[in-house]
Design a protein around this motif. Structure first.
Motif, PDB file in Angstrom:
ATOM      1  N   HIS A  57      10.818   9.475  33.455  1.00 45.58           N
ATOM      2  CA  HIS A  57      11.208   8.775  32.220  1.00 45.58           C
ATOM      3  C   HIS A  57      10.115   7.833  31.728  1.00 45.58           C
ATOM      4  CE1 HIS A  57      15.146  10.478  32.820  1.00 45.58           C
ATOM      5  NE2 HIS A  57      15.154   9.991  34.055  1.00 45.58           N
ATOM      6  N   ASN A  58       8.873   8.319  31.761  1.00 49.50           N
ATOM      7  CA  ASN A  58       7.699   7.570  31.296  1.00 49.50           C
ATOM      8  C   ASN A  58       7.472   6.272  32.063  1.00 49.50           C
ATOM      9  OD1 ASN A  58       6.698   9.394  29.406  1.00 49.50           O
ATOM     10  ND2 ASN A  58       8.237   8.739  27.932  1.00 49.50           N
ATOM     11  N   LEU A  59       7.727   6.317  33.351  1.00 48.45           N
ATOM     12  CA  LEU A  59       7.482   5.170  34.220  1.00 48.45           C
ATOM     13  C   LEU A  59       6.012   4.751  34.143  1.00 48.45           C
ATOM     14  CD1 LEU A  59       8.561   3.330  36.611  1.00 48.45           C
ATOM     15  CD2 LEU A  59       7.515   5.044  38.097  1.00 48.45           C
ATOM     16  N   PRO A  60       5.700   3.497  33.836  1.00 48.84           N
ATOM     17  CA  PRO A  60       4.309   3.056  33.792  1.00 48.84           C
ATOM     18  C   PRO A  60       3.736   2.917  35.206  1.00 48.84           C
ATOM     19  CG  PRO A  60       5.775   1.277  33.143  1.00 48.84           C
ATOM     20  CD  PRO A  60       6.633   2.463  33.414  1.00 48.84           C
ATOM     21  N   ARG A  91       3.961  17.961  33.941  1.00 45.26           N
ATOM     22  CA  ARG A  91       4.969  17.154  34.630  1.00 45.26           C
ATOM     23  C   ARG A  91       4.658  15.664  34.657  1.00 45.26           C
ATOM     24  NH1 ARG A  91       3.897  20.671  38.606  1.00 45.26           N
ATOM     25  NH2 ARG A  91       3.400  18.995  40.027  1.00 45.26           N
ATOM     26  N   ILE A  92       3.366  15.318  34.829  1.00 44.27           N
ATOM     27  CA  ILE A  92       3.008  13.909  35.021  1.00 44.27           C
ATOM     28  C   ILE A  92       2.431  13.313  33.740  1.00 44.27           C
ATOM     29  CG2 ILE A  92       1.597  12.295  36.334  1.00 44.27           C
ATOM     30  CD1 ILE A  92       1.901  14.155  38.731  1.00 44.27           C
ATOM     31  N   CYS A  93       1.219  13.664  33.403  1.00 46.18           N
ATOM     32  CA  CYS A  93       0.599  13.249  32.137  1.00 46.18           C
ATOM     33  C   CYS A  93      -0.703  14.010  31.971  1.00 46.18           C
ATOM     34  CB  CYS A  93       0.379  11.739  32.074  1.00 46.18           C
ATOM     35  SG  CYS A  93      -1.118  11.146  32.826  1.00 46.18           S
ATOM     36  N   HIS A  94      -1.188  14.110  30.742  1.00 49.22           N
ATOM     37  CA  HIS A  94      -2.457  14.796  30.487  1.00 49.22           C
ATOM     38  C   HIS A  94      -3.612  13.918  30.934  1.00 49.22           C
ATOM     39  CE1 HIS A  94      -0.813  18.206  28.323  1.00 49.22           C
ATOM     40  NE2 HIS A  94       0.046  17.358  27.792  1.00 49.22           N
ATOM     41  N   ASN A  95      -4.672  14.556  31.421  1.00 54.79           N
ATOM     42  CA  ASN A  95      -5.835  13.814  31.915  1.00 54.79           C
ATOM     43  C   ASN A  95      -6.381  12.851  30.871  1.00 54.79           C
ATOM     44  OD1 ASN A  95      -5.926  14.976  34.523  1.00 54.79           O
ATOM     45  ND2 ASN A  95      -6.904  16.796  33.693  1.00 54.79           N
TER      46      ASN A  95
END
Length: 107
Positions: A57-60, A91-95
């Motif tokens: 959920h977009n955890l920083p 799944r996680i984030c783009h580089n």
């Protein structure tokens, strides 16, 4: 940048990410080794980054991160960040979504 090196970087990028055995440290070191074999100047950069984890959920998250910098022709520099493979990026984030807070060339 050299075609052989571009192909090598692409193959390293597509290697599955593993936090312990194939992370940003391992992948960057592979790219630097190959660049130096081809006679190019390359450096390892360590940094502290901020990013959001999609599946949580977009955890920083603030984390230690590594990438490589390769010097091309006419002192043009290429920043190569291949930490996550395409599936992990989904799944996680783009580089390219890493926000660098502090960085230092170390090797």
């Amino acid at each position: 940048m050299n075609r052989n090196l571009k192909a090598w970087i692409d193959s390293v990028y597509h290697e599955p990410f593993n936090l312990f055995t194939n992370n940003c440290w391992h992948k960057s070191r592979k790219i630097i080794r190959k660049a130096r074999e081809l006679g190019l100047e390359a450096k390892l950069v360590v940094c502290i980054v901020f990013f959001r984890v999609k599946f949580l959920h977009n955890l920083p998250v603030v984390s230690l991160h590594f990438y490589s910098v390769i010097e091309g022709k006419n002192r043009k520099y290429f920043y190569v960040d291949v930490a996550f493979d395409p599936e992990t990026e989904k799944r996680i984030c783009h580089n390219e979504e890493f926000k660098v807070l502090l960085e230092r060339k170390i090797w």
